[in-house]
Scaffold this active site. Structure first.
Site, mmCIF file in Angstrom:
data_model
loop_
_atom_site.group_PDB
_atom_site.id
_atom_site.type_symbol
_atom_site.label_atom_id
_atom_site.label_comp_id
_atom_site.label_asym_id
_atom_site.label_seq_id
_atom_site.Cartn_x
_atom_site.Cartn_y
_atom_site.Cartn_z
ATOM 1 N N GLU A 29 -11.059 26.707 -53.783
ATOM 2 C CA GLU A 29 -10.817 27.872 -54.650
ATOM 3 C C GLU A 29 -10.235 29.065 -53.894
ATOM 4 O O GLU A 29 -9.898 30.065 -54.504
ATOM 5 C CB GLU A 29 -12.095 28.343 -55.355
ATOM 6 C CG GLU A 29 -12.813 27.314 -56.168
ATOM 7 C CD GLU A 29 -14.102 27.840 -56.790
ATOM 8 O OE1 GLU A 29 -14.422 29.041 -56.609
ATOM 9 O OE2 GLU A 29 -14.800 27.051 -57.448
ATOM 10 N N GLU A 42 -7.055 26.699 -54.710
ATOM 11 C CA GLU A 42 -6.632 25.530 -55.490
ATOM 12 C C GLU A 42 -7.799 24.967 -56.293
ATOM 13 O O GLU A 42 -8.950 25.158 -55.956
ATOM 14 C CB GLU A 42 -6.050 24.442 -54.578
ATOM 15 C CG GLU A 42 -6.798 24.190 -53.277
ATOM 16 C CD GLU A 42 -8.218 23.726 -53.413
ATOM 17 O OE1 GLU A 42 -8.486 22.909 -54.317
ATOM 18 O OE2 GLU A 42 -9.079 24.150 -52.642
#
Length: 346
Positions: free
Chosen positions: A313, A170
Site C-alpha cells: 500500500e 500498490e
C-alpha cells in the site's frame, strides 16, 4: 501509444547543493556521523532538490490498484474481490496507508487501473480502468502493447512537478506473484529464492506460485533481454504504472521513496529501462517478503527501516517519509558550533 518518453534521461543531481549540505553537516553541534543515515539522507535530498537545506512539505502519495489474471490459479490467500473492496476502503480512509498519509499531510489518491469488480466513481479515486484484469501470464502475455503503454502513461500522469517527494503504493491480489516473476527474470534467480508468502499462503500455494512462475519464465524466455517487453509479459497494470511514475519523477527531478517488495520490482524494471534514474530512488524499508533482501542487495540499496512489514500500500514508505522529514528538520534547525558557541573537535 508511444513509449519513447521512457528513455529520456533523468535530471542530474545538484553537486553544488550536495556540497553545501555536507559543509553544513560538518558544522552542526554533534560528532561527525553521529546521526548516521539521517545525515546522509539530508545531504542526498539537498542534492536532489537543488537546495542546501531540503524540505518535505509537498508529498504526493498514490496507490495504484489492479487485478491479475494469474490470481485465478489460487496464488493468494484472499479472493480477487478484495482488490476492489480495498480500493473502496482506501477511498473511505479505513486502510493503514490512509492513516499514515493523513499524518504526513500527503496529497493522497487511489488510481484504479482495472479490477474484476466494477468500482463506481468517488472522492479520492482516479477511476481509469484499462481492463478488468491482466491475462494469466503463465499462459500468455499479461498485457497487450497498448495496455502496457496506457498503464505506464497512467503512472506518469500522477507525478506532480512541484512535489518534494513521491510515494507509490500498490494493491492487487496476485501481485506478489507478478513481482516475483519479474525479479526472477530480471536477475536470473531461481523462483524459490524470490517467491514469498504474500498475503500469507500455505506451503502448497507457495509451491504452486513457484511452479507457475517457472512455467511463465519458460514461456516468455525470449523477452528476458527486453525489460519493457518483460513487463508486458509478466507484470500488472499497477506495477507498470509505478514504473512509469518512477521514471517520470526522475526526469523532472522529484525524489522517489520506494516502498516494499512489489514496488522494488517496479523500481528494478524502471532501472533496467532507464538506468539514469538510479540516484532518484530511495528505498524505504526491508520487507518481510523472503526475496526482498536479495533484491535490495542486488540493487546495492540500503533501506531506511526494517520493521518486519509486508503490508504494501506504500505503508513502509510513508513511515520512512516521517524519518526523512525529521532528518531534514535536524539538518535545517540544529545550531552550528559557531552559533551555539560550542568548541568543535580538534
Amino acid at each position: 501509444m508511444n513509449t519513447d518518453w521512457l528513455y529520456q534521461a533523468a535530471q542530474t543531481i545538484d553537486a553544488q547543493s550536495t556540497q553545501a549540505a555536507l559543509k553544513r553537516q560538518a558544522c552542526l553541534t554533534k560528532p561527525p556521523g553521529s546521526l548516521g543515515q539521517l545525515e546522509s539522507l539530508a545531504v542526498r535530498f539537498a542534492g536532489m532538490q537543488g537546495r542546501a537545506i531540503a524540505r518535505m512539505e509537498q508529498i504526493t502519495l498514490r496507490v495504484f490498484a489492479a487485478d491479475h489474471g494469474v490470481a485465478a490459479q489460487g496464488v493468494s490467500a484472499f479472493p480477487q474481490s478484495v482488490t476492489a473492496q480495498m480500493v473502496e476502503n482506501f477511498c473511505q480512509g479505513g486502510a493503514a496507508i490512509c492513516v499514515l498519509a493523513q499524518s504526513l499531510g500527503a496529497d493522497f489518491k487511489v488510481v484504479n487501473l482495472g479490477c474484476v469488480r466494477e468500482i463506481n466513481d468517488r472522492v479520492g479515486l482516479v477511476n481509469t480502468p484499462i481492463a478488468p484484469a491482466t491475462q494469466d501470464f503463465s499462459q500468455t502475455c499479461a498485457m497487450s502493447d497498448s495496455q502496457l503503454a496506457t498503464a505506464l502513461s497512467a503512472g506518469r500522469g500522477q507525478v506532480v512537478c512541484d512535489a518534494d517527494l513521491f510515494i507509490g503504493g500498490e494493491m492487487g491480489i496476485g501481485n506478489t506473484t507478478a513481482a516475483s516473476a519479474l525479479l526472477a527474470a530480471l536477475f536470473e534467480l531461481p523462483s524459490e529464492s524470490i517467491v514469498g508468502r504474500g498475503t500469507g499462503v500455505d506451503d502448497a500455494a507457495l509451491q504452486k506460485k513457484c511452479e507457475l512462475i517457472d512455467r511463465a519464465l519458460a514461456l516468455h524466455a525470449g523477452k528476458c533481454n527486453d525489460p519493457l517487453a518483460l513487463l508486458g509479459a509478466l507484470g500488472g497494470f499497477e506495477i507498470a504504472a509505478l514504473v512509469g511514475a518512477y521514471i517520470r519523477c526522475a526526469q523532472i527531478g522529484v525524489p522517489v521513496l520506494v516502498d516494499g517488495f512489489i514496488t522494488t520490482a517496479a523500481a528494478a524494471v524502471a532501472l533496467n529501462i532507464n538506468p539514469s534514474i538510479q540516484p532518484w530512488l530511495v528505498y524505504s524499508h526491508l520487507s518481510n517478503e523472503s526475496g526482498h533482501q536479495t533484491v535490495l542487495a542486488t540493487l546495492d540499496a540500503t533501506p531506511i527501516l526494517s520493521l518486519d512489514m509486508r503490508l504494501g500500500e506504500g505503508s513502509g514508505a510513508a513511515l520512512a517519509a516521517g524519518v526523512i522529514r525529521q532528518a531534514l528538520l535536524l539538518h535545517a534547525s540544529m545550531a552550528t558550533f559557531a552559533e551555539a558557541g560550542v568548541a568543535g573537535a580538534d
